[in-house]
Design an enzyme around this catalytic site. Structure first.
Site, PDB file in Angstrom:
ATOM      1  N   ASP A  34     -57.722  -3.639  26.993  1.00 34.82           N
ATOM      2  CA  ASP A  34     -57.615  -4.027  25.586  1.00 34.82           C
ATOM      3  C   ASP A  34     -56.303  -3.480  25.000  1.00 34.82           C
ATOM      4  OD1 ASP A  34     -58.556  -5.077  23.192  1.00 34.82           O
ATOM      5  OD2 ASP A  34     -59.718  -3.286  22.659  1.00 34.82           O
TER       6      ASP A  34
ATOM      7  N   HIS B 125     -59.838 -10.725  17.664  1.00 40.70           N
ATOM      8  CA  HIS B 125     -60.003  -9.262  17.635  1.00 40.70           C
ATOM      9  C   HIS B 125     -60.648  -8.892  16.301  1.00 40.70           C
ATOM     10  CE1 HIS B 125     -57.580  -7.693  21.086  1.00 40.70           C
ATOM     11  NE2 HIS B 125     -57.377  -8.987  21.175  1.00 40.70           N
TER      12      HIS B 125
ATOM     13  N   ASP C   5     -50.204  -6.754  24.394  1.00 41.85           N
ATOM     14  CA  ASP C   5     -50.125  -6.911  22.942  1.00 41.85           C
ATOM     15  C   ASP C   5     -48.690  -6.695  22.476  1.00 41.85           C
ATOM     16  OD1 ASP C   5     -50.320  -6.940  20.255  1.00 41.85           O
ATOM     17  OD2 ASP C   5     -51.848  -5.382  20.080  1.00 41.85           O
TER      18      ASP C   5
ATOM     19  N   HIS D  39     -59.127  -4.702  12.400  1.00 43.25           N
ATOM     20  CA  HIS D  39     -59.802  -3.661  13.186  1.00 43.25           C
ATOM     21  C   HIS D  39     -60.474  -2.597  12.307  1.00 43.25           C
ATOM     22  CE1 HIS D  39     -56.995  -5.171  16.358  1.00 43.25           C
ATOM     23  NE2 HIS D  39     -58.088  -5.023  17.074  1.00 43.25           N
TER      24      HIS D  39
ATOM     25  N   SER E 278     -66.269  -1.574  16.714  1.00 39.19           N
ATOM     26  CA  SER E 278     -66.748  -0.743  15.594  1.00 39.19           C
ATOM     27  C   SER E 278     -68.262  -0.836  15.371  1.00 39.19           C
ATOM     28  CB  SER E 278     -66.023  -1.130  14.301  1.00 39.19           C
ATOM     29  OG  SER E 278     -64.643  -0.898  14.440  1.00 39.19           O
TER      30      SER E 278
HETATM   31  O1  G3H Z   1     -58.870  -2.540  18.941  1.00 38.81           O
HETATM   32  C1  G3H Z   1     -59.105  -1.363  19.187  1.00 38.81           C
HETATM   33  C2  G3H Z   1     -60.400  -0.972  19.814  1.00 38.81           C
HETATM   34  O2  G3H Z   1     -61.401  -0.864  18.844  1.00 38.81           O
HETATM   35  C3  G3H Z   1     -60.237   0.265  20.636  1.00 38.81           C
HETATM   36  O3  G3H Z   1     -60.160   1.390  19.840  1.00 38.81           O
HETATM   37  O4  G3H Z   1     -58.137   2.586  20.679  1.00 38.81           O
HETATM   38  O5  G3H Z   1     -59.902   3.793  19.394  1.00 38.81           O
HETATM   39  O6  G3H Z   1     -60.343   3.028  21.723  1.00 38.81           O
HETATM   40  P1  G3H Z   1     -59.593   2.779  20.442  1.00 38.81           P
HETATM   41  P1  13P Z   2     -63.585  -4.078  15.645  1.00 36.73           P
HETATM   42  O1  13P Z   2     -62.930  -2.820  15.160  1.00 36.73           O
HETATM   43  O2  13P Z   2     -63.790  -5.050  14.531  1.00 36.73           O
HETATM   44  O3  13P Z   2     -64.857  -3.818  16.382  1.00 36.73           O
HETATM   45  O4  13P Z   2     -62.569  -4.786  16.668  1.00 36.73           O
HETATM   46  C1  13P Z   2     -62.479  -4.358  18.012  1.00 36.73           C
HETATM   47  C2  13P Z   2     -61.312  -4.969  18.720  1.00 36.73           C
HETATM   48  O5  13P Z   2     -60.669  -5.893  18.282  1.00 36.73           O
HETATM   49  C3  13P Z   2     -60.987  -4.404  20.043  1.00 36.73           C
HETATM   50  O6  13P Z   2     -59.836  -4.962  20.562  1.00 36.73           O
HETATM   51 ZN    ZN Z   3     -58.378  -5.480  19.087  1.00 40.88          ZN
END
Ligand code: G3H
Ligand code: 13P
Ligand code: ZN
Length: 330
Positions: A93, A232, A115, A189, A278
């Site tokens: 991701d 996303h 990205d 996000h 989230s």
């Molecule tokens: O888009 C981001 C995802 O929610 C991953 O979050 O970088 O805190 O693991 P993180």
């Molecule tokens: P949320 O924060 O809305 O769950 O999005 C997650 C996301 O896009 C991970 O790449």
């Molecule tokens: Zn994302």
């Protein structure tokens, strides 16, 4: 070098083709630990849904990339043990550069996101193309991004969103050779997707976010008929979970997400991958806070992680069945 094929994983190619054709979206759930992974697999086996296990750079830092990859390998066996074989993708991701994408491709990931959305357009094209060229040699699929979401994308904080410009998508896809495209149509996000000023309030005083820009999505679909599109920032931030958190010592203010009906509509279009992190975080935190408050003598992590895992599983099952439409598609 470990190929994802040795781990029993699949890339996104067939999965996305079927999802676009069938009018549903594949869940892409982030995981950082065993309980999250168990909940995702249990939910997707019980609902017979294909799934994308999503690992961020932060997750690799937190849990160790080797452990996460081996957990994904274990997930394939675990799903079979639970009684139903589902297609499982292991996806990076928000890959920030070529190096992290290469490292994941070389180490068992079946799909990566590069990205480059915060770079100038031509740099995004060049970087994405470089990743695609390497990934495709290994039959790994690649997600690119055009347009910038508001909120936090790993280490990159975008204050304001910039919607995807439909006039760029054909050029981007043909120049880079990406297998799917993440777009910006108003998702964001995190658990505070919009400021209260950006929202209206309903009769109960609950924040109502601005609607997604389905007009932009439609224009993109017209330019790229049948091409897999990714959303996303698609958590719905369930208010019952926010309430449990706040009633048990939490302090989440003005948390607001994307309404489920809008995600249901998007799933029926060329949107074939919906990213959710989230909502899982909220469900786990709510269950743990509640358990801790009600059971002050408990100190065995299994005592509070069991209800957290159960709550996560229920949230994922409901999404597969009612929102994404991915249930019974495996
Ligand atoms: O888009 C981001 C995802 O929610 C991953 O979050 O970088 O805190 O693991 P993180
Ligand atoms: P949320 O924060 O809305 O769950 O999005 C997650 C996301 O896009 C991970 O790449
Ligand atoms: Zn994302």
């Amino acid at each position: 070098m470990t190929s994802y094929k040795e781990l029993g994983l699949v890339n996104t190619k067939d999965m996305f083709a079927k999802a676009v054709e069938g009018g549903y979206a594949i869940p892409a759930y982030n995981f950082n630990n065993m309980e999250q992974m168990q909940a995702i697999i249990q939910a997707c086996v019980e609902t017979k849904s294909p799934v994308i296990l999503q690992v961020s750079a932060g997750a690799r830092k937190y849990a160790n990339g080797t452990l996460l990859r081996n957990m994904a390998k274990g997930a394939v066996e675990y799903a079979k043990e639970l009684g139903y074989e589902i297609p499982i993708v292991l996806h990076l991701d928000h890959g920030a550069d070529f190096e992290i994408c290469k490292e994941c491709i070389d180490n068992g990931f079946s799909s990566v996101m590069i990205d480059g959305s915060h770079h100038p357009y031509e740099e995004n094209v060049a970087l994405t193309k470089k990743v695609v060229e390497y990934a495709h040699q290994h039959d790994v699929t690649v997600e690119g991004e055009l347009g910038v979401l508001a909120g936090i994308e790993d280490d990159v904080v975008a204050e304001k969103s910039t919607y995807t410009q439909p006039e760029e998508v054909i050029d981007f896809v043909s120049k880079t050779g990406v297998d799917s495209l993440a777009i910006s149509i108003g998702t964001s996000h995190g658990a505070n997707k919009f400021t209260p000023e950006q929202c209206t309030r309903n009769a109960e005083g609950i924040l109502v976010p601005p609607p997604l820009r389905f007009d932009i999505l439609e224009e993109i679909e017209k330019k790229l008929p049948g091409f897999p599109i990714v959303l996303h920032g698609s958590s719905s931030v369930p208010q019952d979970q926010v309430k449990i958190i706040n009633e048990n010592g939490g302090a989440l203010k003005d948390a607001v997400g994307i309404p489920e009906e809008q995600l249901r509509t998007a799933s029926k279009s060329a949107v074939c991958k919906i990213n959710i992190d989230s909502d899982g975080r909220l469900a786990m935190t709510a269950a743990i806070r509640k358990h801790m408050a009600e059971n002050p003598s408990h100190f065995d992590p299994r005592q509070y992680l069991s209800p957290a895992r159960e709550s996560l599983k229920e949230i994922y099952k409901a999404k597969n069945i009612n929102v994404l439409g991915s249930a019974n598609q495996a």
